[in-house]
Design an enzyme around this catalytic site. Structure first.
Site, PDB file in Angstrom:
ATOM      1  N   GLU A 179      -0.893  24.300   6.495  1.00 29.47           N
ATOM      2  CA  GLU A 179       0.432  24.730   6.983  1.00 29.47           C
ATOM      3  C   GLU A 179       0.387  25.138   8.446  1.00 29.47           C
ATOM      4  O   GLU A 179       0.825  26.227   8.847  1.00 29.47           O
ATOM      5  CB  GLU A 179       0.969  25.871   6.122  1.00 29.47           C
ATOM      6  CG  GLU A 179       1.316  25.408   4.720  1.00 29.47           C
ATOM      7  CD  GLU A 179       2.156  26.382   3.922  1.00 29.47           C
ATOM      8  OE1 GLU A 179       2.083  27.581   4.187  1.00 29.47           O
ATOM      9  OE2 GLU A 179       2.888  25.934   3.036  1.00 29.47           O
ATOM     10  N   GLU A 372       0.988  20.767  -2.258  1.00 31.57           N
ATOM     11  CA  GLU A 372       1.410  22.048  -2.832  1.00 31.57           C
ATOM     12  C   GLU A 372       2.841  21.914  -3.304  1.00 31.57           C
ATOM     13  O   GLU A 372       3.709  21.452  -2.543  1.00 31.57           O
ATOM     14  CB  GLU A 372       1.374  23.187  -1.795  1.00 31.57           C
ATOM     15  CG  GLU A 372       0.011  23.669  -1.441  1.00 31.57           C
ATOM     16  CD  GLU A 372       0.029  24.914  -0.542  1.00 31.57           C
ATOM     17  OE1 GLU A 372       0.963  25.733  -0.664  1.00 31.57           O
ATOM     18  OE2 GLU A 372      -0.892  25.035   0.267  1.00 31.57           O
TER      19      GLU A 372
HETATM   20  C1  BG6 Z   1       1.877  28.149   1.033  1.00 30.44           C
HETATM   21  C2  BG6 Z   1       0.432  28.439   1.259  1.00 30.44           C
HETATM   22  O1  BG6 Z   1       2.568  28.736   2.083  1.00 30.44           O
HETATM   23  O2  BG6 Z   1       2.547  28.701  -0.022  1.00 30.44           O
HETATM   24  C3  BG6 Z   1      -0.293  29.058   0.084  1.00 30.44           C
HETATM   25  O3  BG6 Z   1      -0.268  27.323   1.721  1.00 30.44           O
HETATM   26  C4  BG6 Z   1       0.643  29.995  -0.656  1.00 30.44           C
HETATM   27  O4  BG6 Z   1      -1.460  29.666   0.533  1.00 30.44           O
HETATM   28  C5  BG6 Z   1       1.829  29.185  -1.137  1.00 30.44           C
HETATM   29  O5  BG6 Z   1       0.016  30.658  -1.715  1.00 30.44           O
HETATM   30  C6  BG6 Z   1       2.792  29.937  -2.008  1.00 30.44           C
HETATM   31  O6  BG6 Z   1       3.156  31.133  -1.401  1.00 30.44           O
HETATM   32  P1  BG6 Z   1       3.015  32.498  -2.183  1.00 30.44           P
HETATM   33  O7  BG6 Z   1       3.359  33.533  -1.197  1.00 30.44           O
HETATM   34  O8  BG6 Z   1       3.962  32.409  -3.316  1.00 30.44           O
HETATM   35  O9  BG6 Z   1       1.587  32.558  -2.644  1.00 30.44           O
END
Ligand code: BG6
Length: 475
Positions: A179, A372
């Site tokens: 990111e 993701e």
């Molecule tokens: C992304 C990141 O921003 O979102 C992760 O790459 C992160 O590291 C994921 O865990 C989800 O965000 P959160 O705050 O719900 O864990």
């Protein structure tokens, strides 16, 4: 409809949210070890507050996380049982170079990651390795001003060279910085030290330039050392809708996209986009980009574009409307009246996923990789640790379906899909454990208490069926 043959279904985690073992195997202290859970988290992440290593007032979740360090064989066996074709994790830089400025790597650190990769290979799971997911050795911050120093490029080169050399032939897919577009907007979060007396815009631009060069150099080294591998960049997706059809709001979309795209444009197109250079001028920053730098960036663009997708946002030119911003990944977002939101206020927008996939493919004309996606929710396990997580299944089903449409109807090339937090891990944003994404429940609470026992949720069997049918059975 079905997904292409060889589509890489799987899951993803990151070192600082899962691994733990912070004082084992010769690992050094990293910035994430000093980021607490709780109300001070954001201030520490953004460099407004600094906590000592021996602080006893706070809980630091990255230090032990879910202890993937000791559980990886058990966890990978569960991923294999789900039929994973691919598993994404990241490396802790300070496990390999504990301080960051050493001449030679820490053998135990390299051996650990090689063993993780071998374990994946044992089950024919393709590793997808992120070089850097929000971490940097703390020593480099304390002694070199982190990415505020030109020497960091040499230190990073040593790190990635050691990794490529050790894992060549075993890892086919690599990513540079996680990111990176989000992190460029939180420069302290990735280790660009900026002091109060500094010209912030200037320091930020210089740090980002070093990181852009480090990315191009990593691509170069990957192609040189691992000629059969592919390497991508990683973008926090940021689809923004104009809040109304007023042209002023649409212009805000353009501005928003520029602020989110420039670093990916550099990695994918090999040069600084004009809109970013103009922005630097307006901010009073000046970049000295040498001919050698230009060549490095131009000759070493990424092979594919990877991204995270959780939610979308709306943007408005009206300050009164903007005052209503709330939850969202990385940044507060304007709520979309047409969409529902998660427990953390992140709007749920499966069609936005298809829109974004199209936008990214149209812009870069390179294969995409969804690395993701998922729903962070509160789970209520029964006495056996089983969770009836229909809400998670619904979220994933709807998103996978839209991805399928993007492939089938829009002709987008997508290499694979790794669901975020395939096993429950610490939340990156909040440091909480109760914000869970996994198919596998981990018995641990927000203070790190619990047995860390793993158990399957309902979504475990659902995802197993999805993978076994190559996405044709989403029921
Ligand atoms: C992304 C990141 O921003 O979102 C992760 O790459 C992160 O590291 C994921 O865990 C989800 O965000 P959160 O705050 O719900 O864990």
């Amino acid at each position: 409809m079905s997904f292409p043959k060889g589509f890489l279904w799987g899951g993803a985690i990151s070192a600082s949210q899962a691994e733990g073992g912070w004082q084992e195997g010769g690992r050094g202290v990293e910035n994430c070890d000093l980021i607490p859970a709780g109300p001070d988290r954001f201030a520490v992440m953004t460099g407004q507050k600094i906590l000592a290593l021996d602080d006893t007032e706070h809980y630091f979740p990255a230090r032990n996380a879910i202890d993937f360090y000791h559980h990886y064989k058990e966890d990978i066996a569960l991923f294999a049982e789900m039929g994973f074709k691919c598993f994404r994790t990241s490396l802790s830089w300070s496990r390999i170079f504990p301080k960051g400025d050493e001449e030679t790597p820490n053998e135990e650190g390299l051996a650990f990651y090689e063993s993780v990769v071998d374990e994946l290979r044992k089950y024919d799971i393709e590793p997808l390795i992120t070089m850097t997911h929000f971490d940097i050795p703390q020593y480099l911050i304390d002694n070199y001003e982190g990415w505020g120093n030109d020497l960091l490029n040499e230190f990073y080169r040593r790190f990635v060279t050691a990794v490529f050399t050790r894992l060549k032939g075993k890892v086919k897919y690599w990513l540079t910085f996680n990111e990176i577009n989000l992190m460029c907007e939180i420069p302290e979060g990735m280790g660009i030290v900026i002091r109060k007396e500094d010209n912030r815009a200037q320091k930020k631009a210089e740090g980002i330039h070093r990181i852009a060069k480090a990315c191009a150099d990593t691509v170069r080294l990957c192609h040189e050392i691992c000629p059969d591998a592919l390497i991508g960049c990683m973008k926090m997706s940021s689809l923004a809708y104009a809040y109304t059809c007023a042209p002023e709001d649409q212009m805000e979309v353009v501005r928003h996209d520029h602020s989110m795209d420039y670093i990916i444009d550099i990695q994918a197109r090999g040069k600084y986009p004009n809109y970013y250079l103009k922005q630097l001028e307006r901010d009073g920053a000046k970049l000295d980009i040498s001919e050698e730098d230009r060549k490095l960036l131009a000759e070493n663009t990424v092979d594919f574009i990877s991204f995270s997708y959780y939610n979308t946002t709306c943007v408005s030119a009206d300050p009164q409307v903007n005052a209503e911003k709330s939850g969202g990944n990385g940044f507060a977002a304007l709520k979309n009246p047409y969409l529902k939101a998660s427990d953390w206020g992140w709007v749920i927008d499966p069609i936005g996923f298809r829109v974004l996939i199209n936008q990214m493919y149209d812009r870069y004309q390179k294969p995409l990789f969804v690395v993701e996606n998922g729903l962070g929710a509160v789970d209520s396990p029964d006495e056996y640790g089983y969770v009836e997580d229909n809400y998670r299944i619904d979220y994933l089903r709807d998103h996978i379906h839209q991805m399928e449409l993007a492939i089938e109807e829009d002709g987008v090339e997508i290499l694979g899909y790794t669901a975020w937090g395939c096993i429950d891990i610490v939340s990156g944003g909040t440091g909480e454990m109760k914000k869970r994404y996994g198919f596998i429940y981990v018995d641990m609470d927000d203070e790190g208490k619990g047995t860390k026992k793993r158990s399957k949720k309902k979504s475990f069997d659902w995802y197993k069926k999805v993978i076994a049918s190559n996405g044709s059975d989403l029921s």
